[in-house]
Every structure is written in C-alpha cells, then in structure tokens.
Design an enzyme around this catalytic site. Structure first.
Site, PDB file in Angstrom:
ATOM      1  N   LYS A 259     -43.926  34.681   7.712  1.00 51.17           N
ATOM      2  CA  LYS A 259     -42.924  34.418   8.738  1.00 51.17           C
ATOM      3  C   LYS A 259     -41.578  34.344   8.040  1.00 51.17           C
ATOM      4  O   LYS A 259     -41.451  33.723   6.992  1.00 51.17           O
ATOM      5  CB  LYS A 259     -43.278  33.097   9.429  1.00 51.17           C
ATOM      6  CG  LYS A 259     -42.247  32.536  10.370  1.00 51.17           C
ATOM      7  CD  LYS A 259     -42.837  31.304  11.060  1.00 51.17           C
ATOM      8  CE  LYS A 259     -41.780  30.539  11.829  1.00 51.17           C
ATOM      9  NZ  LYS A 259     -41.147  29.510  10.990  1.00 51.17           N
TER      10      LYS A 259
ATOM     11  N   ILE B  20     -44.623  32.291  16.562  1.00 53.62           N
ATOM     12  CA  ILE B  20     -45.223  31.027  16.136  1.00 53.62           C
ATOM     13  C   ILE B  20     -44.479  29.886  16.826  1.00 53.62           C
ATOM     14  O   ILE B  20     -44.446  28.753  16.370  1.00 53.62           O
ATOM     15  CB  ILE B  20     -45.261  30.899  14.601  1.00 53.62           C
ATOM     16  CG1 ILE B  20     -46.267  29.862  14.169  1.00 53.62           C
ATOM     17  CG2 ILE B  20     -43.888  30.672  14.025  1.00 53.62           C
ATOM     18  CD1 ILE B  20     -46.650  29.917  12.696  1.00 53.62           C
ATOM     19  N   TRP B  21     -43.839  30.245  17.955  1.00 59.02           N
ATOM     20  CA  TRP B  21     -43.241  29.271  18.879  1.00 59.02           C
ATOM     21  C   TRP B  21     -42.066  28.499  18.286  1.00 59.02           C
ATOM     22  O   TRP B  21     -41.823  27.350  18.654  1.00 59.02           O
ATOM     23  CB  TRP B  21     -44.291  28.301  19.403  1.00 59.02           C
ATOM     24  CG  TRP B  21     -45.425  28.997  20.082  1.00 59.02           C
ATOM     25  CD1 TRP B  21     -45.445  29.480  21.361  1.00 59.02           C
ATOM     26  CD2 TRP B  21     -46.698  29.295  19.525  1.00 59.02           C
ATOM     27  NE1 TRP B  21     -46.667  30.060  21.628  1.00 59.02           N
ATOM     28  CE2 TRP B  21     -47.451  29.962  20.508  1.00 59.02           C
ATOM     29  CE3 TRP B  21     -47.282  29.070  18.267  1.00 59.02           C
ATOM     30  CZ2 TRP B  21     -48.755  30.395  20.302  1.00 59.02           C
ATOM     31  CZ3 TRP B  21     -48.585  29.510  18.057  1.00 59.02           C
ATOM     32  CH2 TRP B  21     -49.301  30.166  19.063  1.00 59.02           C
ATOM     33  N   HIS B  22     -41.331  29.127  17.396  1.00 59.44           N
ATOM     34  CA  HIS B  22     -40.170  28.451  16.808  1.00 59.44           C
ATOM     35  C   HIS B  22     -38.867  29.108  17.262  1.00 59.44           C
ATOM     36  O   HIS B  22     -37.903  29.174  16.506  1.00 59.44           O
ATOM     37  CB  HIS B  22     -40.268  28.467  15.277  1.00 59.44           C
ATOM     38  CG  HIS B  22     -41.458  27.719  14.763  1.00 59.44           C
ATOM     39  ND1 HIS B  22     -41.933  27.872  13.472  1.00 59.44           N
ATOM     40  CD2 HIS B  22     -42.274  26.825  15.370  1.00 59.44           C
ATOM     41  CE1 HIS B  22     -42.996  27.093  13.310  1.00 59.44           C
ATOM     42  NE2 HIS B  22     -43.223  26.454  14.440  1.00 59.44           N
ATOM     43  N   TYR B  23     -38.842  29.603  18.491  1.00 59.96           N
ATOM     44  CA  TYR B  23     -37.622  30.249  18.980  1.00 59.96           C
ATOM     45  C   TYR B  23     -36.524  29.214  19.195  1.00 59.96           C
ATOM     46  O   TYR B  23     -36.778  28.023  19.388  1.00 59.96           O
ATOM     47  CB  TYR B  23     -37.893  31.052  20.256  1.00 59.96           C
ATOM     48  CG  TYR B  23     -38.612  30.346  21.361  1.00 59.96           C
ATOM     49  CD1 TYR B  23     -37.932  29.536  22.261  1.00 59.96           C
ATOM     50  CD2 TYR B  23     -39.995  30.492  21.529  1.00 59.96           C
ATOM     51  CE1 TYR B  23     -38.588  28.899  23.290  1.00 59.96           C
ATOM     52  CE2 TYR B  23     -40.662  29.858  22.554  1.00 59.96           C
ATOM     53  CZ  TYR B  23     -39.957  29.052  23.432  1.00 59.96           C
ATOM     54  OH  TYR B  23     -40.616  28.420  24.453  1.00 59.96           O
TER      55      TYR B  23
END
Length: 521
Positions: free
Chosen positions: A353, A452-455
């Site tokens: 990532k 990975i839902w870190h927007y």
C-alpha cells in the site's frame, strides 16, 4: 494536514463506526447513549459533534470535561455485536451489507468496491500526550505467529531494515505495530474513549441522520452556524441548537465521505453543483469535495507486521487468510481479508500500500438524500509516481516470497508468477482486466487495485478549513476528522485520527477558557 511524525495502530479497521463512553462509567454501560427516537424535539448544547466515530468520540469526551456536548451518530453502537467486538468474527462485520450493518457499501467511479461507516503549527508535547491518552484505552501488543515472523524475517533479509521490533513509532524498516485487539481477541474502538467523558455533560444519540446545519445571516458579519436538523430511524425530525454563548460551535466529524456531504447539503460547496441539486447556496466554496484520495492496495491485512520502505510503499501481512466470494461478484472487502481469522490455515497474505497518495479525485452529491452515498472518484494511479511506488512495492513482495525466510511456506509447484496470475483472475473490483497484467507489474497494480478503507480529503486544511480546523468563510463551525488530511500514511491512520480528536478537543477548551478571561477583563 501533515504531521512531522505519525504514530500508528497498525491494524486494519472498519471506517469509523460509532464509538461512545466516561470517567465514572465503563463501556458498554453508558447512561448517556440513547437511540435518537428518544431525543427531544428541541435541545440546546455548548457543542454539537456530527459523527461519533474515530475522531468524534475522543473529541466529545474531551470537550465534555468543560462543556455540554451532543454527539449525533448515523449508525448504531458497536457493543453487543459479536461481529464487531470479537476477533474471530471481525471479517464478517466488513462483509455484512445488510441495512443494519455497521458499514455501508459504495463503489467508487473507479470501479473499486469500498465501504463507509454508518456513522497548522502543532504543539508536539500535546500531540504526544494525546497519543498516549488514546493508547491507554485501545492499543495492545499483538502475538506474532509463524507466518508474520517469516514475513518479518523476509523483509529484513531483502533489505527493509532496520528491525525495529515492537513499536508504535513510524520508523523506516520493519516493525510490529500495536493492535486494537487485546489478548483475548476482543476489539477495542474509539467508543472506548468515551470512558473519559463526563456523563452529566454528554449526550449521544444513535441512528441520528443529520440533514443540514442551520446558519444565521441576519445581523452577522458572515454566516454563523447555530443548529442542526436530524432525523431518527422512525423518520421524525429533531432540532439541536447551540446555547447563546460565545465560543459554542458545531463540529463535523463525519469522515471523508460524510463531512463534505453535510457541508454541501447545508449550502457550502461549489455553487453550480449545489444549484444543480436545487440547494440554496450559502457559501460558494469550490474546494469542498476536492482532494479526495484513497491509498491504493494490491495483494499477491488486520495488519501487524509492517515493512516501511524508503520509497513510499508499505509491505504488510496477516496470517490465516482464506478466500470467500459471492459467485461471480466482487467482494465487499478485499478477498484476501475475508476469512483471515481462521488461524489454523498454514499461510497468509502479503499486500503493499502506498503512502500519500499523490493522485487526487473528488466527491459530488448524487442527490440530496443524506442517507445515500455521494459519488466519489479517487483516480487511482493517475499520477505516475504512485504507480512507480506500487511497482517497487510489488517487487519487494516478490523478493520476500522468494527469500530464505519464507521457504517453508512456498509450494514447489507454484512460483510467485503463478500467484500473481491467480490474483489477476480474482474478482477483487469492477475494473476491466488486461492480458498483460500477469507479466506487467504496472498493469497488475492498475487492474487489481483495492481499498483498505483509508480514504481521506474533501475538507482539506488550507482549502476548506484553516489551521484551527475552522470552516473558512463562516463562524462557529469546524471540521475535525480525516477529511481534513492532505495525505495519509501507508499504514493505518486510525490512531492519528483519534489523536486529532483529543488534540483539538483540548485546543478548543483552551480557546474557550481564554475567551472567557478576555470577556471578564
């Protein structure tokens, strides 16, 4: 928002679910947490926090030590839900897309399946104390099993050095970070931080959907926020208002999807876009919804072992992964993460990532319904530097898989190239596939990108809010959450968002006390 140092709880987490708590009360037995159907039709408070998630809970807990606070959370409580609370069921909570689930599915315009929760000059000493305040409740040292140990040793073997051991610090090299799961496999959330809250000064309403923020313009130098309208799950509308006292504020902590959406629904955003949806324009602010970014992930992880490279890619791993799909359909969550809690599986996954990222997108309203997801485009890998980092990260993963440390986990009849081809064939997103992806790491990164839902982004510092997180152009309104970030670290930013809530809560109380002294004088 950039910090000189990021401290991280390096563990995968669902985007901000509700989290609630207090000094004299322990989770989950909070007397100040209620379903919004029990809310009065009209109420008055010193602070109104929209969003009871990763930043909203520590923010509210801190503010309650010196003022009255109302928290409006669009979702429910994490307590009593075994899928959320227990390690063995955690993946199920992310895969659950039912109406009562803790997360709400959306697909970005880039074709990547994602979810959202239904929910300046830095004082370095205060930052440090804020991290410690968070860690006392929600951070734990995880066990490192055979797979993680092998990946850790493989990272060191291929040059991702030094070995930093167990640490919360953000350091180049290989480390084992903290976990939000304790030794019993029980998940701790930002809700636990409400144990710091003053129960008599705190009110939390669940299933409370904010429709808009109200502003006064008559006799004001510029628009001033004074209240909110919210709906309970029975469809009844309620009004919550600020007490008429200097320094009282409404604070948006609804996340990168929610905060820009609420601003637009309240008349703050790009003028023409608001007019196109029939919304009355309070303030033409073209930067609301801009700068949206999501750290792209590719896999060949509730992540504990992390390799932080010097070229901007983060190599992370988790053991016990399985692959579960709905037939012919992409998963709600990246397939490697589904079923990962079966620790009897001899194996695991490795993902990479990138930090940042440089590539940016935008968020727009689809309609004026506050319960519906807005439209978001992240423009994954639009900037070639992001793609370069992904390729370097994938090359590092290949080197780790071929390392001596990983030899006991390799199959003799399945080279790394075969694993890459397998990943290319899995329905991890809705993007088109290319035959060259199996031989081109550039195309592999583009075709198999996942979230990975870190927007983050949409209400960035310097564009929508100032260095004190006050919304530019109006009074009595701030945004304190990940939507203000200009960039995100490669690993999980959860601890930093919690720290931000605590940090700004203290700053706001300090400002409140200073203003009172000036008034007395």
């Amino acid at each position: 928002m950039y910090l000189q140092r990021w401290r991280l709880i390096c563990v995968f987490a669902v985007i901000s679910l509700f989290h609630g708590i207090c000094n004299s009360q322990k989770a989950p037995d909070y007397t100040f947490v209620h379903d919004a159907v029990s809310a009065p039709s009209v109420s008055y408070h010193d602070y109104i926090v929209i969003g009871g998630g990763t930043s909203g809970c520590p923010l509210a807990a801190t503010l309650s030590q010196g003022a009255t606070v109302l928290v409006l959370e669009r979702g429910g409580s994490p307590y009593g839900n075994r899928n959320i609370e227990n390690l063995a069921n955690f993946a199920s909570s992310i895969a659950d897309i039912s109406p009562n689930s803790p997360s709400q599915q959306f697909v970005s315009e880039d074709g990547v399946v994602n979810t959202r929760a239904r929910e300046a000059g830095w004082d370095e000493k205060l930052v440090e104390k804020s991290y410690e305040w968070v860690e006392r409740k929600v951070a734990f040292k995880p066990p490192v099993l055979a797979w993680q140990s092998a990946v850790r040793d493989g990272l060191i073997e291929v040059g991702v050095t030094p070995d930093n051991g167990f640490t919360y610090e953000h350091l180049f090299g290989t480390k084992t970070g903290g976990s939000i799961f304790d030794g019993s496999g029980h998940r701790h959330t930002a809700a636990d931080l409400l144990e710091y809250a003053h129960p008599n000064n705190t009110a939390v309403y669940l299933f409370a959907t904010v429709h808009k923020i109200l502003f006064s313009t008559v006799g004001e130098r510029r628009p001033r926020a004074y209240g909110v309208i919210f709906e309970d799950k029975a469809g009844r509308m309620h009004g919550a208002y600020l007490r008429k006292e200097a320094g009282n504020e409404i604070i948006l902590s609804a996340g990168a999807m929610g905060s820009p959406q609420v601003l637009m629904l309240s008349g703050i955003g790009p003028m023409q876009h608001l007019k196109d949806h029939g919304l009355k324009v309070l303030l033409d602010q073209p930067m609301v919804g801009q700068g949206m970014a999501d750290n792209p992930m590719n896999a060949v992880s509730l992540i504990e072992v992390v390799g932080i490279t010097r070229f901007g890619s983060y190599i992370e791993t988790i053991s016990g992964s399985g692959f579960v799909y709905q037939t012919g359909q992409p998963g709600m969550m990246p397939p490697p993460a589904i079923g990962f809690m079966n620790m009897s599986i001899r194996g695991g996954i490795i993902l990479e990532k990138i930090e940042g990222p440089i590539s940016k997108g935008h968020l727009e309203l689809r309609n004026t319904k506050p319960k519906d997801n807005p439209s978001v485009t992240f423009n994954y890998f639009k900037d070639p530097e992001d793609l370069r980092k992904c390729v370097l990260g994938m090359k590092t993963i290949i080197d780790v898989l071929n390392s001596k440390a990983m030899s006991s986990f390799r199959y003799d009849d399945m080279p790394v190239e075969a694993l890459i081809s397998m990943m290319e064939g899995l329905p991890v997103n809705l993007r088109p596939r290319h035959l060259t992806a199996a031989i081109s790491l550039e195309q592999f990164c583009i075709d198999t990108v996942m979230t990975i839902w870190h927007y983050h982004g949409g209400c960035q510092v310097g564009r929508v809010v100032d260095r004190d997180y006050k919304v530019i152009g109006v009074d009595s309104l701030r945004v304190v959450d990940g939507s203000t970030f200009n960039a995100s670290p490669g690993t999980n930013p959860q601890a930093t968002v919690m720290m931000l809530g605590r940090y700004m809560g203290q700053k706001i109380l300090q400002e409140r006390a200073a203003n009172r002294v000036k008034t007395v004088k």
